[in-house]
Design a protein around this motif. Structure first.
Motif, PDB file in Angstrom:
ATOM      1  N   VAL A  28       0.805  -1.221   0.000  1.00  0.00           N
ATOM      2  CA  VAL A  28       0.000   0.000   0.000  1.00  0.00           C
ATOM      3  C   VAL A  28       0.841   1.274   0.000  1.00  0.00           C
ATOM      4  N   VAL A  29       2.157   1.133   0.111  1.00  0.00           N
ATOM      5  CA  VAL A  29       3.027   2.318   0.088  1.00  0.00           C
ATOM      6  C   VAL A  29       2.844   3.041  -1.240  1.00  0.00           C
ATOM      7  N   GLY A  30       2.555   4.345  -1.174  1.00  0.00           N
ATOM      8  CA  GLY A  30       2.352   5.150  -2.365  1.00  0.00           C
ATOM      9  C   GLY A  30       0.897   5.291  -2.780  1.00  0.00           C
ATOM     10  N   LEU A  31       0.000   4.530  -2.159  1.00  0.00           N
ATOM     11  CA  LEU A  31      -1.420   4.619  -2.479  1.00  0.00           C
ATOM     12  C   LEU A  31      -2.093   5.695  -1.628  1.00  0.00           C
ATOM     13  N   SER A  32      -3.311   6.074  -1.998  1.00  0.00           N
ATOM     14  CA  SER A  32      -4.076   7.012  -1.177  1.00  0.00           C
ATOM     15  C   SER A  32      -4.435   6.328   0.139  1.00  0.00           C
ATOM     16  N   VAL A  33      -4.717   7.133   1.148  1.00  0.00           N
ATOM     17  CA  VAL A  33      -5.106   6.590   2.447  1.00  0.00           C
ATOM     18  C   VAL A  33      -6.367   5.742   2.298  1.00  0.00           C
ATOM     19  N   GLU A  34      -7.315   6.217   1.504  1.00  0.00           N
ATOM     20  CA  GLU A  34      -8.567   5.486   1.323  1.00  0.00           C
ATOM     21  C   GLU A  34      -8.327   4.105   0.707  1.00  0.00           C
ATOM     22  N   LYS A  35      -7.500   4.049  -0.323  1.00  0.00           N
ATOM     23  CA  LYS A  35      -7.194   2.774  -0.978  1.00  0.00           C
ATOM     24  C   LYS A  35      -6.417   1.856  -0.025  1.00  0.00           C
ATOM     25  N   ALA A  36      -5.477   2.423   0.724  1.00  0.00           N
ATOM     26  CA  ALA A  36      -4.711   1.632   1.686  1.00  0.00           C
ATOM     27  C   ALA A  36      -5.634   1.028   2.735  1.00  0.00           C
ATOM     28  N   GLU A  96      -8.799   0.350   2.421  1.00  0.00           N
ATOM     29  CA  GLU A  96      -9.608  -0.668   1.756  1.00  0.00           C
ATOM     30  C   GLU A  96      -8.855  -2.005   1.685  1.00  0.00           C
ATOM     31  N   ILE A  97      -7.597  -1.936   1.274  1.00  0.00           N
ATOM     32  CA  ILE A  97      -6.787  -3.153   1.152  1.00  0.00           C
ATOM     33  C   ILE A  97      -6.542  -3.789   2.518  1.00  0.00           C
ATOM     34  N   ILE A  98      -6.193  -2.963   3.495  1.00  0.00           N
ATOM     35  CA  ILE A  98      -5.926  -3.481   4.839  1.00  0.00           C
ATOM     36  C   ILE A  98      -7.178  -4.128   5.421  1.00  0.00           C
ATOM     37  N   LEU A  99      -8.319  -3.470   5.268  1.00  0.00           N
ATOM     38  CA  LEU A  99      -9.564  -4.013   5.807  1.00  0.00           C
ATOM     39  C   LEU A  99     -10.007  -5.287   5.095  1.00  0.00           C
ATOM     40  N   THR A 100      -9.603  -5.451   3.844  1.00  0.00           N
ATOM     41  CA  THR A 100      -9.895  -6.699   3.133  1.00  0.00           C
ATOM     42  C   THR A 100      -9.155  -7.856   3.800  1.00  0.00           C
ATOM     43  N   ASP A 101      -7.899  -7.619   4.177  1.00  0.00           N
ATOM     44  CA  ASP A 101      -7.084  -8.651   4.824  1.00  0.00           C
ATOM     45  C   ASP A 101      -7.391  -8.792   6.312  1.00  0.00           C
ATOM     46  N   LYS A 102      -7.778  -7.674   6.941  1.00  0.00           N
ATOM     47  CA  LYS A 102      -7.970  -7.645   8.397  1.00  0.00           C
ATOM     48  C   LYS A 102      -9.217  -6.813   8.717  1.00  0.00           C
ATOM     49  N   PRO A 103     -10.398  -7.399   8.589  1.00  0.00           N
ATOM     50  CA  PRO A 103     -11.645  -6.655   8.764  1.00  0.00           C
ATOM     51  C   PRO A 103     -11.819  -6.009  10.136  1.00  0.00           C
ATOM     52  N   ASP A 104     -11.147  -6.537  11.155  1.00  0.00           N
ATOM     53  CA  ASP A 104     -11.268  -5.980  12.504  1.00  0.00           C
ATOM     54  C   ASP A 104     -10.233  -4.894  12.800  1.00  0.00           C
ATOM     55  N   GLU A 106      -5.112  -5.386  16.899  1.00  0.00           N
ATOM     56  CA  GLU A 106      -6.109  -4.863  15.974  1.00  0.00           C
ATOM     57  C   GLU A 106      -5.734  -3.492  15.395  1.00  0.00           C
ATOM     58  N   ARG A 107      -4.753  -2.817  15.975  1.00  0.00           N
ATOM     59  CA  ARG A 107      -4.387  -1.468  15.530  1.00  0.00           C
ATOM     60  C   ARG A 107      -3.411  -1.538  14.359  1.00  0.00           C
ATOM     61  N   VAL A 108      -3.700  -0.747  13.333  1.00  0.00           N
ATOM     62  CA  VAL A 108      -2.799  -0.601  12.188  1.00  0.00           C
ATOM     63  C   VAL A 108      -2.593   0.901  11.995  1.00  0.00           C
ATOM     64  N   ARG A 109      -1.352   1.337  12.056  1.00  0.00           N
ATOM     65  CA  ARG A 109      -1.049   2.757  11.874  1.00  0.00           C
ATOM     66  C   ARG A 109      -0.583   3.005  10.443  1.00  0.00           C
ATOM     67  N   ILE A 110      -1.159   4.034   9.829  1.00  0.00           N
ATOM     68  CA  ILE A 110      -0.733   4.487   8.503  1.00  0.00           C
ATOM     69  C   ILE A 110      -0.101   5.854   8.702  1.00  0.00           C
ATOM     70  N   PHE A 111       1.174   5.974   8.330  1.00  0.00           N
ATOM     71  CA  PHE A 111       1.877   7.244   8.458  1.00  0.00           C
ATOM     72  C   PHE A 111       1.943   7.922   7.095  1.00  0.00           C
ATOM     73  N   ILE A 112       1.548   9.202   7.047  1.00  0.00           N
ATOM     74  CA  ILE A 112       1.525   9.943   5.785  1.00  0.00           C
ATOM     75  C   ILE A 112       2.423  11.174   5.888  1.00  0.00           C
ATOM     76  N   ASP A 113       2.938  11.623   4.725  1.00  0.00           N
ATOM     77  CA  ASP A 113       3.797  12.798   4.724  1.00  0.00           C
ATOM     78  C   ASP A 113       3.692  13.633   3.458  1.00  0.00           C
ATOM     79  N   THR A 114       2.669  13.440   2.659  1.00  0.00           N
ATOM     80  CA  THR A 114       2.545  14.138   1.393  1.00  0.00           C
ATOM     81  C   THR A 114       1.536  15.271   1.497  1.00  0.00           C
TER      82      THR A 114
END
Length: 71
Positions: free
Chosen positions: A18-26, A28-36, A55-63
């Motif tokens: 998911v690196v380089g994708l939009s937060v929304e797309k990232a 979506e992909i993460i929730l597909t693999d890990k719905p909780d 259950e926590r997944v952190r997405i770090f953004i800098d753009t």
């Protein structure tokens, strides 16, 4: 998927694809693999707690996505 991407339950624990994708797309992909997943979006360099929560997944953004302006 490497061994470091799995835990004993054989569930995915990282998403390098998911690196380089939009937060929304990232999300979506993460929730597909890990719905909780409890997804938290933070600026790069943000202070975070060191406690582990499976259950926590952190997405770090800098753009900057749009031109900053006054008003």
């Amino acid at each position: 998927m490497s061994c470091s991407e799995k835990v004993a339950t054989n569930k995915k624990t990282s998403w390098p694809e998911v690196v380089g994708l939009s937060v929304e797309k990232a999300k979506e992909i993460i929730l597909t693999d890990k719905p909780d997943a409890d997804i938290v979006v933070l600026p790069v360099g943000s202070p975070v707690t060191k406690d582990y929560r499976s259950e926590r997944v952190r997405i770090f953004i800098d753009t900057v996505a749009e031109i900053p302006h006054t008003g």
